[in-house]
Design an enzyme around this catalytic site. Structure first.
Site, mmCIF file in Angstrom:
data_model
loop_
_atom_site.group_PDB
_atom_site.id
_atom_site.type_symbol
_atom_site.label_atom_id
_atom_site.label_comp_id
_atom_site.label_asym_id
_atom_site.label_seq_id
_atom_site.Cartn_x
_atom_site.Cartn_y
_atom_site.Cartn_z
ATOM 1 N N PHE A 126 66.323 22.994 -79.726
ATOM 2 C CA PHE A 126 67.082 23.827 -80.667
ATOM 3 C C PHE A 126 67.225 23.099 -81.985
ATOM 4 O O PHE A 126 67.611 21.927 -82.011
ATOM 5 C CB PHE A 126 68.465 24.162 -80.078
ATOM 6 C CG PHE A 126 68.373 25.143 -78.951
ATOM 7 C CD1 PHE A 126 67.864 24.755 -77.715
ATOM 8 C CD2 PHE A 126 68.753 26.464 -79.123
ATOM 9 C CE1 PHE A 126 67.728 25.659 -76.674
ATOM 10 C CE2 PHE A 126 68.627 27.381 -78.091
ATOM 11 C CZ PHE A 126 68.120 26.982 -76.864
ATOM 12 N N GLY A 129 70.608 25.089 -88.308
ATOM 13 C CA GLY A 129 71.271 24.470 -89.471
ATOM 14 C C GLY A 129 70.531 23.216 -89.889
ATOM 15 O O GLY A 129 69.301 23.159 -89.888
ATOM 16 N N LYS A 130 71.292 22.172 -90.190
ATOM 17 C CA LYS A 130 70.664 20.955 -90.718
ATOM 18 C C LYS A 130 69.838 20.197 -89.674
ATOM 19 O O LYS A 130 69.076 19.302 -90.028
ATOM 20 C CB LYS A 130 71.739 20.038 -91.309
ATOM 21 C CG LYS A 130 72.367 20.628 -92.562
ATOM 22 C CD LYS A 130 73.238 19.629 -93.270
ATOM 23 C CE LYS A 130 73.876 20.268 -94.498
ATOM 24 N NZ LYS A 130 75.068 19.557 -94.948
ATOM 25 N N ASP A 218 67.477 15.968 -81.960
ATOM 26 C CA ASP A 218 67.729 14.766 -82.775
ATOM 27 C C ASP A 218 67.289 13.526 -81.998
ATOM 28 O O ASP A 218 68.057 12.577 -81.801
ATOM 29 C CB ASP A 218 69.214 14.682 -83.171
ATOM 30 C CG ASP A 218 70.144 14.810 -81.979
ATOM 31 O OD1 ASP A 218 69.866 15.641 -81.100
ATOM 32 O OD2 ASP A 218 71.146 14.066 -81.918
ATOM 33 N N HIS A 238 72.745 9.264 -68.300
ATOM 34 C CA HIS A 238 73.179 8.997 -69.681
ATOM 35 C C HIS A 238 73.182 7.487 -69.938
ATOM 36 O O HIS A 238 73.677 6.715 -69.100
ATOM 37 C CB HIS A 238 74.586 9.568 -69.881
ATOM 38 C CG HIS A 238 74.970 9.725 -71.306
ATOM 39 N ND1 HIS A 238 75.183 8.647 -72.131
ATOM 40 C CD2 HIS A 238 75.181 10.821 -72.062
ATOM 41 C CE1 HIS A 238 75.510 9.078 -73.343
ATOM 42 N NE2 HIS A 238 75.510 10.408 -73.323
ATOM 43 N N PRO A 239 72.645 7.043 -71.088
ATOM 44 C CA PRO A 239 72.540 5.601 -71.329
ATOM 45 C C PRO A 239 73.886 4.919 -71.567
ATOM 46 O O PRO A 239 73.995 3.698 -71.472
ATOM 47 C CB PRO A 239 71.685 5.520 -72.602
ATOM 48 C CG PRO A 239 71.905 6.822 -73.289
ATOM 49 C CD PRO A 239 72.094 7.833 -72.195
ATOM 50 N N GLU A 308 77.386 20.044 -71.478
ATOM 51 C CA GLU A 308 77.128 18.778 -70.767
ATOM 52 C C GLU A 308 78.141 18.583 -69.628
ATOM 53 O O GLU A 308 77.799 18.077 -68.563
ATOM 54 C CB GLU A 308 77.187 17.602 -71.745
ATOM 55 C CG GLU A 308 76.854 16.272 -71.102
ATOM 56 C CD GLU A 308 76.765 15.147 -72.130
ATOM 57 O OE1 GLU A 308 75.665 14.887 -72.628
ATOM 58 O OE2 GLU A 308 77.811 14.547 -72.430
#
Ligand code: UD2
Length: 359
Positions: A126, A129-130, A218, A238-239, A308
């Site tokens: 996804f 927007g920015k 991202d 999850h890291p 999440e």
């Protein structure tokens, strides 16, 4: 003389027929179709609700390359061992799902097994927007590392379809653009992904695709992400929390939420930014998380980490059949821990205040 010829011909025909049947049995890719008619509309993720989904899958029948009766050239690879290997990490969960780390699999062997099955893999991302600014890097690095040599369709959901960068893709690989509305709340953009993934599977992917991975934009790929990650329901550790005790995990802690996990419960903390598996499993996950998120919203509650949190509750009840180590979603701002021999996919450093529509 005629009778003898007739018998000989019959024997030859029967032998050919048996060899043909045997060949098909050995070399076929074992696709099959199962219809699910179970429709239990429930908002409790502990039930296997859903789904008028037609599952097209490769069963877990792994045929090694060149193992057919006409070809005696077999793939050469290092002898496997059950007494030597990674000792610094745990490679299996208590429910006996593999935990995938570098050094636990042979990529050449795996690719040759799954390439014979001619699988197709979808990825969703996804860019609203920015966040569109992250897309080029994501797509370019996916082309270098994500299921290289396989049929891959990357579905980009964006409010700016004209801004999607042109990235050169190999044969059999494509970017598919889908328009979505903008939003003034990042929480909504993030959480709405479950609904869109559910709909994409129902309306477009069922007949064409075998596996799906849902990824944060991202982020970028740095190393191989391939067939070793395939499974029914696939979660990524999850890291940020895998050295912590479960009571410290950022699960949703309010019992009134459908994402609630009590302090003494839960297995691992999984990423919302990467998960996947077979279409049927991901469909069920997306549908359940969406329903639970929406029913929470009706009661005025939004889980601590939106979808999440719901995903974590779901994965605690519905155990993943394959768990990917934090190699599969690291974070660029973190230095690499000793047990991380390779970073395959990692979140880029970003300034939330600059890129999100709200704080
Ligand atoms: C975590 C999760 C994320 C999600 C979120 C909670 C990881 C690495 N990330 O990251 O998946 O579960 O917590 O909601 O596990 N997006 C847009 N436009 C926006 C905002 C978001 O397109 O304005 C999309 C984009 O694909 C982004 C994703 O939503 O990658 C998640 O948003 P985020 O990266 O801001 O969430 P974050 O960093 O809190």
């Amino acid at each position: 003389m005629h009778a003898l010829n007739g018998k000989t011909v019959t024997v030859i025909l029967l032998t050919a027929l048996m060899l043909g049947v045997l060949y098909c049995y050995i070399s076929q890719t074992f696709r099959f179709v199962v219809s699910f008619q179970e429709e239990q509309e429930t908002d409790d993720s502990s039930f296997r609700s859903s789904a008028s989904v037609v599952l097209k899958t490769h069963v877990f029948h792994l045929v090694a390359p060149d193992q057919n009766m006409w070809d005696y050239r077999h793939l050469q690879y290092k002898q496997p061992s059950i007494v030597e290997g990674r000792t610094d990490v745990v490679t299996v969960t208590p429910w006996l799902a593999p935990v995938v780390w570098e050094g636990t699999f042979n990529p050449v062997l795996l690719d040759s097994i799954y390439q014979q099955q001619n699988i197709s893999v979808a990825a969703t991302v996804f860019a609203v927007g920015k966040y569109i600014m992250f897309l080029k890097n994501f797509l370019e690095t996916a082309e270098q590392h994500f299921f290289v040599g396989f049929r891959v369709h990357i579905y980009v959901f964006t409010d700016q379809p004209n801004e999607v960068p042109q990235v050169k893709m190999a044969d059999g690989r494509k970017v598919m653009v889908r328009s979505v509305p903008s939003s003034n709340r990042w929480q909504e953009i993030s959480a709405r992904r479950m609904e869109l993934i559910q709909t994409l599977i129902e309306e477009e992917l069922l007949k064409t695709t075998d596996y799906i991975f849902c990824l944060d934009v991202d982020s970028k790929f740095h190393g191989r992400w391939g067939a070793e990650s395939l499974g029914g329901l696939v979660a990524v550790i999850h890291p940020g929390y895998y050295w912590d005790s479960r009571s410290k995990f950022p699960y949703e802690r309010r019992p009134q939420s459908r994402a609630y996990v009590a302090p003494e419960e839960g297995d691992f903390y999984y990423c919302g930014g990467a998960f996947g598996g077979s279409l049927q499993e991901v469909h069920l996950l997306a549908k359940t998380c969406r329903l639970n998120f929406e029913n929470d919203a009706v009661e005025g509650i939004e889980a601590a980490w939106q979808e999440e949190s719901h995903l974590n509750r779901y994965m605690w009840i519905n155990k993943p059949s394959k768990v990917l180590s934090p190699e599969y979603l690291w974070q660029d701002f973190k230095s690499r821990n000793r047990e991380i021999h390779i970073i395959r996919f990692s979140g880029v450093v970003k300034n939330y205040a600059d890129i999100r529509p709200n704080v």
